[in-house]
Design a protein around this motif. Structure first.
Motif, PDB file in Angstrom:
ATOM      1  N   MET A 108       2.612   1.681  -3.340  1.00  0.00           N
ATOM      2  CA  MET A 108       3.346   2.954  -3.440  1.00  0.00           C
ATOM      3  C   MET A 108       4.831   2.708  -3.719  1.00  0.00           C
ATOM      4  O   MET A 108       5.435   3.401  -4.546  1.00  0.00           O
ATOM      5  CB  MET A 108       3.205   3.786  -2.167  1.00  0.00           C
ATOM      6  CG  MET A 108       4.153   4.970  -2.190  1.00  0.00           C
ATOM      7  SD  MET A 108       3.805   6.345  -1.122  1.00  0.00           S
ATOM      8  CE  MET A 108       3.457   5.653   0.417  1.00  0.00           C
TER       9      MET A 108
ATOM     10  N   CYS B  39      -5.721  -1.945   3.967  1.00  0.00           N
ATOM     11  CA  CYS B  39      -4.619  -2.249   3.033  1.00  0.00           C
ATOM     12  C   CYS B  39      -4.577  -3.767   2.830  1.00  0.00           C
ATOM     13  O   CYS B  39      -4.220  -4.513   3.749  1.00  0.00           O
ATOM     14  CB  CYS B  39      -3.287  -1.751   3.593  1.00  0.00           C
ATOM     15  SG  CYS B  39      -1.881  -2.269   2.591  1.00  0.00           S
TER      16      CYS B  39
ATOM     17  N   VAL C 259       5.098  -5.613   5.252  1.00  0.00           N
ATOM     18  CA  VAL C 259       5.191  -5.733   3.790  1.00  0.00           C
ATOM     19  C   VAL C 259       6.660  -5.781   3.351  1.00  0.00           C
ATOM     20  O   VAL C 259       7.564  -5.518   4.141  1.00  0.00           O
ATOM     21  CB  VAL C 259       4.403  -4.611   3.075  1.00  0.00           C
ATOM     22  CG1 VAL C 259       2.909  -4.756   3.316  1.00  0.00           C
ATOM     23  CG2 VAL C 259       4.876  -3.224   3.492  1.00  0.00           C
TER      24      VAL C 259
ATOM     25  N   TYR D 204      -0.196  -2.216  11.402  1.00  0.00           N
ATOM     26  CA  TYR D 204      -1.377  -2.490  10.575  1.00  0.00           C
ATOM     27  C   TYR D 204      -1.703  -3.980  10.469  1.00  0.00           C
ATOM     28  O   TYR D 204      -2.647  -4.357   9.763  1.00  0.00           O
ATOM     29  CB  TYR D 204      -1.164  -1.991   9.139  1.00  0.00           C
ATOM     30  CG  TYR D 204      -1.034  -0.505   8.925  1.00  0.00           C
ATOM     31  CD1 TYR D 204      -1.542   0.421   9.829  1.00  0.00           C
ATOM     32  CD2 TYR D 204      -0.434  -0.011   7.772  1.00  0.00           C
ATOM     33  CE1 TYR D 204      -1.422   1.788   9.597  1.00  0.00           C
ATOM     34  CE2 TYR D 204      -0.323   1.350   7.535  1.00  0.00           C
ATOM     35  CZ  TYR D 204      -0.811   2.240   8.451  1.00  0.00           C
ATOM     36  OH  TYR D 204      -0.704   3.582   8.207  1.00  0.00           O
TER      37      TYR D 204
ATOM     38  N   MET E 113      -1.345  -5.544   3.853  1.00  0.00           N
ATOM     39  CA  MET E 113      -1.066  -5.626   5.286  1.00  0.00           C
ATOM     40  C   MET E 113      -1.926  -6.693   5.973  1.00  0.00           C
ATOM     41  O   MET E 113      -1.669  -7.078   7.098  1.00  0.00           O
ATOM     42  CB  MET E 113      -1.325  -4.266   5.944  1.00  0.00           C
ATOM     43  CG  MET E 113      -0.211  -3.272   5.686  1.00  0.00           C
ATOM     44  SD  MET E 113       1.243  -3.701   6.685  1.00  0.00           S
ATOM     45  CE  MET E 113       2.299  -2.282   6.359  1.00  0.00           C
TER      46      MET E 113
ATOM     47  N   CYS F 110       3.878  -3.282  -1.396  1.00  0.00           N
ATOM     48  CA  CYS F 110       3.309  -1.955  -1.143  1.00  0.00           C
ATOM     49  C   CYS F 110       3.197  -1.267  -2.503  1.00  0.00           C
ATOM     50  O   CYS F 110       4.215  -0.964  -3.136  1.00  0.00           O
ATOM     51  CB  CYS F 110       4.215  -1.145  -0.214  1.00  0.00           C
ATOM     52  SG  CYS F 110       3.754   0.604  -0.148  1.00  0.00           S
TER      53      CYS F 110
ATOM     54  N   PRO G  13      -2.572   3.928  -2.192  1.00  0.00           N
ATOM     55  CA  PRO G  13      -3.973   3.791  -2.613  1.00  0.00           C
ATOM     56  C   PRO G  13      -4.928   3.680  -1.424  1.00  0.00           C
ATOM     57  O   PRO G  13      -6.060   4.167  -1.492  1.00  0.00           O
ATOM     58  CB  PRO G  13      -3.973   2.496  -3.434  1.00  0.00           C
ATOM     59  CG  PRO G  13      -2.546   2.221  -3.768  1.00  0.00           C
ATOM     60  CD  PRO G  13      -1.703   2.856  -2.712  1.00  0.00           C
TER      61      PRO G  13
HETATM   62 FE1  SF4 Z   1       1.759   0.693   1.177  1.00  0.00          FE
HETATM   63 FE2  SF4 Z   1      -0.361   2.153   1.791  1.00  0.00          FE
HETATM   64 FE3  SF4 Z   1      -0.368  -0.406   2.407  1.00  0.00          FE
HETATM   65 FE4  SF4 Z   1       1.217   1.329   3.726  1.00  0.00          FE
HETATM   66  S1  SF4 Z   1      -1.023   1.254   3.728  1.00  0.00           S
HETATM   67  S2  SF4 Z   1       1.789  -0.679   2.938  1.00  0.00           S
HETATM   68  S3  SF4 Z   1       1.762   2.721   2.059  1.00  0.00           S
HETATM   69  S4  SF4 Z   1      -0.309   0.466   0.337  1.00  0.00           S
END
Ligand code: SF4
Ligand code: 13P
Length: 304
Positions: free
Chosen positions: A87, A259, A60, A25, A262, A85, A172
């Motif tokens: 999550m 994200c 991350v 990413y 990222m 992150c 998210p």
């Molecule tokens: Fe976290 Fe979602 Fe970003 Fe992956 S895409 S690093 S799971 S917030």
């Protein structure tokens, strides 16, 4: 300017016997200069195998922590330590201990998108690439799955014999991809296949022709006969998909698939990190050893 920075990065990588790992990413220009790009699982494996002294990890925080857990003898640099992150932050070691107390003896499967402290309180880890195999490897018919409710529920469909206790964590970024957005893209591109990451909401995954990890998407699109794909994961994936298959068309399922964490790492950040050999990511030894047990158990699950 960026060509000069890229050359400086390459020179410093050589000088420090360093390797640059980047998640799928990352910004295009970071992926371009990386020695290795991959998903969470592939990067952990590469990090544990490399004979470099320094690992520059572009991704991350939890991913760099996994590398530090598996490779304690190496210096692990995370050019942007503020790249987290959300999550992973949705469950703490204390939360997990309370949940375990309510379900004594039930094994804990923890998605790698979690802190080292949470991993240290877990029995086994998994990534989106191996979650089903990890769950199937358990003898027990009941398990606690943290923190991703979407990945957990996606996997649970394929193992009806096992009872899952879920945690209500989520990504998210992936949850911003709505059913309506996907249906609209499908209507605009009726000849395209829809692929998505299992962090997507379950109703979105249900619309997909294929659900897989980020690296799984490369393999699927490269080998598929189809020429057009609606892609349901973070926008950074498009860089390598397009490089790998220039004759195919890739359409992002939703403009919300971005994200912010990222996207933090720039070439300048990578350069400064190599010049200063900082910031170093490390994990306290007692936590590291326990978290390593859960990661090693995951890595021991046969892949194919
Ligand atoms: Fe976290 Fe979602 Fe970003 Fe992956 S895409 S690093 S799971 S917030
Ligand atoms: P992968 O394990 O597929 O690389 O996914 C990691 C992640 O953060 C997805 O949002």
């Amino acid at each position: 300017m960026s060509e000069i920075i890229k050359q400086q990065i390459k020179d410093l990588l050589k000088e420090h016997n360093a390797v640059l790992l980047a998640h799928n990413y990352m910004r295009d220009e970071v992926q371009e200069i990386a020695d290795i790009t991959g998903d969470s699982l592939a990067l952990s494996i590469e990090a544990s195998r490399t004979d470099a002294d320094v690992i520059v990890f572009c991704g991350v925080h939890f991913m760099a922590e996994s590398v530090a857990i598996l490779s304690p003898d190496k210096k692990v640099l995370l050019p942007r330590p503020d790249a987290g992150c959300p999550m992973a932050d949705m469950v703490s070691a204390e939360d997990l201990e309370l949940l375990k107390a309510r379900h004594p003896g039930v094994p804990v499967v923890t998605y790698v998108n979690s802190s080292a402290a949470v991993k240290a309180h877990s029995d086994i880890c998994c990534t989106s690439a191996n979650a089903l195999k990890v769950v199937r490897s358990l003898e027990e018919n009941e398990l606690i799955f943290v923190p991703d409710r979407n990945l957990g529920r996606w996997i649970a469909q394929f193992v009806p014999e096992k009872k899952f206790i879920f945690w209500e964590g989520f990504c998210p970024t992936h949850e911003r991809m709505t059913v309506a957005a996907v249906l609209q893209k499908k209507e605009e591109h009726p000849d395209a296949l829809f692929i998505c990451h299992p962090e997507s909401a379950l109703e979105v995954s249900a619309l997909a022709d294929h659900v897989c990890s980020t690296s799984g998407m490369y393999d699927y699109c490269r080998t598929s006969q189809a020429k057009k794909f609606i892609v349901g994961t973070e926008a950074g994936i498009l860089y390598k998909l397009r490089m790998d298959s220039p004759d195919k068309e890739f359409i992002l399922a939703s403009p919300a698939l971005f994200c912010p964490n990222m996207k933090l790492t720039s070439l300048e950040d990578v350069l400064i990190s190599l010049q200063t050999l900082a910031p170093v990511i490390s994990v306290p030894e007692d936590i590291r050893l326990k978290a390593k047990t859960a990661l090693d158990r995951m890595l021991a699950v046969p892949r194919d």
